[in-house]
Motif scaffolding. Structure first.
Motif, PDB file in Angstrom:
ATOM      1  N   ALA A   1     -48.448  91.231 -12.724  1.00 40.43           N
ATOM      2  CA  ALA A   1     -47.587  92.275 -12.024  1.00 40.43           C
ATOM      3  C   ALA A   1     -46.662  91.843 -10.758  1.00 40.43           C
ATOM      4  O   ALA A   1     -45.515  92.147 -10.887  1.00 40.43           O
ATOM      5  CB  ALA A   1     -48.336  93.485 -11.661  1.00 40.43           C
ATOM      6  N   SER A   2     -47.174  90.963 -10.014  1.00 50.38           N
ATOM      7  CA  SER A   2     -46.480  90.365  -8.825  1.00 50.38           C
ATOM      8  C   SER A   2     -45.430  89.243  -9.380  1.00 50.38           C
ATOM      9  O   SER A   2     -44.251  89.296  -8.832  1.00 50.38           O
ATOM     10  CB  SER A   2     -47.263  90.171  -7.921  1.00 50.38           C
ATOM     11  N   LEU A   3     -45.776  88.714 -10.502  1.00 52.94           N
ATOM     12  CA  LEU A   3     -44.551  87.826 -11.068  1.00 52.94           C
ATOM     13  C   LEU A   3     -43.673  88.521 -11.731  1.00 52.94           C
ATOM     14  O   LEU A   3     -42.349  88.254 -11.581  1.00 52.94           O
ATOM     15  CB  LEU A   3     -45.194  86.820 -11.974  1.00 52.94           C
ATOM     16  N   ALA A   4     -43.803  89.605 -12.611  1.00 56.79           N
ATOM     17  CA  ALA A   4     -43.050  90.162 -13.567  1.00 56.79           C
ATOM     18  C   ALA A   4     -42.087  91.261 -12.424  1.00 56.79           C
ATOM     19  O   ALA A   4     -40.915  91.393 -12.733  1.00 56.79           O
ATOM     20  CB  ALA A   4     -43.562  90.992 -14.385  1.00 56.79           C
ATOM     21  N   GLY A   5     -42.745  91.627 -11.339  1.00 59.68           N
ATOM     22  CA  GLY A   5     -42.353  92.689 -10.584  1.00 59.68           C
ATOM     23  C   GLY A   5     -41.426  92.033  -9.358  1.00 59.68           C
ATOM     24  O   GLY A   5     -40.985  92.769  -8.468  1.00 59.68           O
TER      25      GLY A   5
ATOM     26  N   LEU B   1     -30.041  91.391  -5.365  1.00 65.18           N
ATOM     27  CA  LEU B   1     -30.505  92.710  -5.764  1.00 65.18           C
ATOM     28  C   LEU B   1     -30.078  93.259  -7.274  1.00 65.18           C
ATOM     29  O   LEU B   1     -30.948  93.887  -7.811  1.00 65.18           O
ATOM     30  CB  LEU B   1     -29.604  93.874  -4.807  1.00 65.18           C
ATOM     31  N   ALA B   2     -29.298  92.648  -7.547  1.00 64.47           N
ATOM     32  CA  ALA B   2     -28.911  92.819  -9.064  1.00 64.47           C
ATOM     33  C   ALA B   2     -29.645  92.103  -9.895  1.00 64.47           C
ATOM     34  O   ALA B   2     -30.179  92.681 -10.803  1.00 64.47           O
ATOM     35  CB  ALA B   2     -27.282  92.270  -9.480  1.00 64.47           C
ATOM     36  N   PHE B   3     -30.431  90.878  -9.647  1.00 66.90           N
ATOM     37  CA  PHE B   3     -31.178  90.346 -10.297  1.00 66.90           C
ATOM     38  C   PHE B   3     -32.776  91.143 -10.450  1.00 66.90           C
ATOM     39  O   PHE B   3     -33.460  91.425 -11.397  1.00 66.90           O
ATOM     40  CB  PHE B   3     -31.856  88.813  -9.656  1.00 66.90           C
ATOM     41  N   ALA B   4     -33.016  91.810  -9.100  1.00 59.76           N
ATOM     42  CA  ALA B   4     -34.300  92.563  -9.237  1.00 59.76           C
ATOM     43  C   ALA B   4     -34.025  93.869 -10.176  1.00 59.76           C
ATOM     44  O   ALA B   4     -35.108  94.244 -10.850  1.00 59.76           O
ATOM     45  CB  ALA B   4     -34.196  93.144  -7.732  1.00 59.76           C
ATOM     46  N   ALA B   5     -32.817  94.451 -10.172  1.00 61.45           N
ATOM     47  CA  ALA B   5     -32.341  95.408 -11.064  1.00 61.45           C
ATOM     48  C   ALA B   5     -32.566  95.121 -12.504  1.00 61.45           C
ATOM     49  O   ALA B   5     -32.971  95.865 -13.468  1.00 61.45           O
ATOM     50  CB  ALA B   5     -31.355  96.121 -10.722  1.00 61.45           C
ATOM     51  N   MET B   6     -32.162  93.978 -12.751  1.00 58.50           N
ATOM     52  CA  MET B   6     -32.210  93.381 -14.197  1.00 58.50           C
ATOM     53  C   MET B   6     -33.462  93.327 -14.626  1.00 58.50           C
ATOM     54  O   MET B   6     -33.907  93.575 -15.613  1.00 58.50           O
ATOM     55  CB  MET B   6     -31.568  92.015 -14.112  1.00 58.50           C
ATOM     56  N   LYS B   7     -34.482  92.669 -13.692  1.00 60.53           N
ATOM     57  CA  LYS B   7     -35.744  92.751 -14.125  1.00 60.53           C
ATOM     58  C   LYS B   7     -36.546  94.093 -14.451  1.00 60.53           C
ATOM     59  O   LYS B   7     -37.246  94.238 -15.391  1.00 60.53           O
ATOM     60  CB  LYS B   7     -36.535  91.742 -12.874  1.00 60.53           C
ATOM     61  N   THR B   8     -36.251  95.103 -13.413  1.00 57.44           N
ATOM     62  CA  THR B   8     -36.771  96.390 -13.410  1.00 57.44           C
ATOM     63  C   THR B   8     -36.229  96.894 -14.929  1.00 57.44           C
ATOM     64  O   THR B   8     -36.966  97.530 -15.825  1.00 57.44           O
ATOM     65  CB  THR B   8     -36.324  97.056 -12.580  1.00 57.44           C
TER      66      THR B   8
END
Ligand code: T3D
Length: 266
Positions: free
Chosen positions: A97-101, A211-218
Motif C-alpha cells: 500500500a505504501s509503494l502504490a500509494g 502533485l500531478a504524479f500523485a494524482a495520476m497514481k490515485t
C-alpha cells in the motif's frame, strides 16, 4: 569482539531521489520480519518527506528480492501455523500500500532474482527497469501458496489475466527479455547500466510535477474499479485541485512565454 549491526535495508538520498536497497544479499534479500519493518519505515519516511520527489527500490548482490524468508516462515509455522501469516496483514499489505500509494513516483531497479513477494513489490512500483541477467519467478505455487503482496491484482493488470494465471500456477522462471515482452517490466538494460538508468528515470520524475504524479497514481488505481462516469467525476475533482498548484500555474506561464517549465513539486 562485538558484532556490528548491519541494517537489512538501507536508504541513501541524492538530491530529491531516495534509493532504498534491500541488503541481505546472502539470502537473496529474502524478507525477514526485520527487513519488512525497516522497509516499511523507510517507505513511510520517504512518503512524508517533501524534499524527496522520487524513490528507487532495489536490492544488493545478485537479487532484487527472493520473497518471504522461508527459514523464518518455517519457524513461524512450527511455532503457530494459525499466526504464521499475520505478516501478510502486518507487513506485506502496508508495504505494498505504501509503494502504490506513495505520493511520488517509485522506480524498481530489478538487479537480479525477483521472486514471490519480490514481484509483488516490483509491480507496486510505477516504473520497472530490469538488468538483462534478472530472473523472475512467481514462486508461490512452489511453496503451496496463492499470490499475495497485491499480485492477484497487479499481475493481471500488467500482463493480462491469461498470462497471469499461467505465471502463478506454473511458476516457470523467466528472464528479463520475457519480462519486458509480457509487460512485467518497462525496459531492460545491460547489468552495468541498471543503476544509472534507474537513477536517470527517477531524477527525471523527481524534476517533474510531483502533485500531478500523485494524482495520476490515485486516478489510475481508483479508476481500475470505477465506471466511466465516476472516473470522469474523479478526474474533474483532481484537476480542480491541481489548478491551485504552483507547478501547474507556472508551467502554463512557461508555455505562454515559450520557456521550459520548472517544477518544484508544489
Ligand atoms: O507468511 C508468509 O510467508 C506469506 C508470504 C509469502 C510471500 C512469498 O514471497 S512466498 C515465496 C517465497 N519465495 C520463494 O519461494 C523463493 C525461494 N527461493 C528459490 O526458489 C530460489 O532461491 C531462487 C529461484 C529464488 C533462486 O535460486 P538460486 O539457485 O539462484 O539461488 P539459491 O542457491 O536457491 O539461493 C541462494 C541462497 O539464498 C541460499 O542460501 P544458502 O544455501 O546459500 O545458505 C538459499 O537458501 C537462500 N534463499 C533463497 N531464497 C530464499 C532463501 N532463504 C530464505 N528464504 C528465501 N525465500
Amino acid at each position: 569482539m562485538a558484532e556490528t549491526y548491519s541494517p537489512p535495508v538501507r536508504c541513501t538520498t541524492t538530491d530529491a531521489v531516495a534509493t532504498i536497497t534491500l541488503d541481505q544479499s546472502a539470502q537473496l534479500n529474502a524478507l525477514t520480519t526485520d527487513a519488512k519493518r525497516e522497509l516499511l519505515a523507510l517507505l513511510l519516511a520517504a512518503a512524508a518527506d517533501d524534499a524527496i520527489r522520487a524513490v528507487v527500490l532495489t536490492g544488493s548482490g545478485r537479487a532484487f528480492c527472493a520473497g518471504q524468508d522461508l527459514a523464518e516462515h518455517a519457524n513461524a509455522l512450527a511455532a503457530d501455523p494459525g499466526a504464521a501469516f499475520d505478516t501478510v496483514t502486518e507487513h506485506y499489505n502496508p508495504i505494498v500500500a505504501s509503494l502504490a500509494g506513495m505520493p511520488k513516483p517509485v522506480v524498481a531497479a530489478i538487479n537480479g532474482v525477483c521472486a514471490g513477494a519480490g514481484i509483488g513489490f516490483a509491480l507496486a512500483c510505477d516504473y520497472r527497469v530490469a538488468a538483462r541477467s534478472a530472473k523472475f519467478s512467481a514462486a508461490f505455487a512452489g511453496v503451496g501458496l496463492t499470490a499475495d503482496s497485491g499480485l492477484s491484482w497487479s499481475l493481471q493488470r500488467a500482463v493480462g489475466a491469461s498470462r497471469a494465471s499461467a505465471m502463478l500456477m506454473l511458476g516457470r522462471p523467466f528472464g528479463a527479455e520475457e519480462a519486458a515482452s509480457t509487460g512485467v517490466v518497462h525496459e531492460v538494460v545491460d547489468d552495468i547500466e541498471l543503476e544509472s538508468r534507474a537513477t536517470a528515470v527517477a531524477t527525471q520524475l523527481a524534476n517533474g510535477p510531483t502533485l500531478a504524479f500523485a494524482a495520476m497514481k490515485t486516478a489510475l488505481r481508483r479508476a481500475a474499479s470505477m465506471s466511466l462516469e465516476d472516473t470522469l467525476a474523479m478526474e474533474a475533482q483532481l484537476q480542480s485541485g491541481l489548478a491551485l498548484s504552483s507547478d501547474h500555474q507556472s508551467a502554463v506561464q512557461a508555455f505562454m512565454n515559450k520557456s521550459r517549465p520548472q517544477f518544484e513539486g508544489r
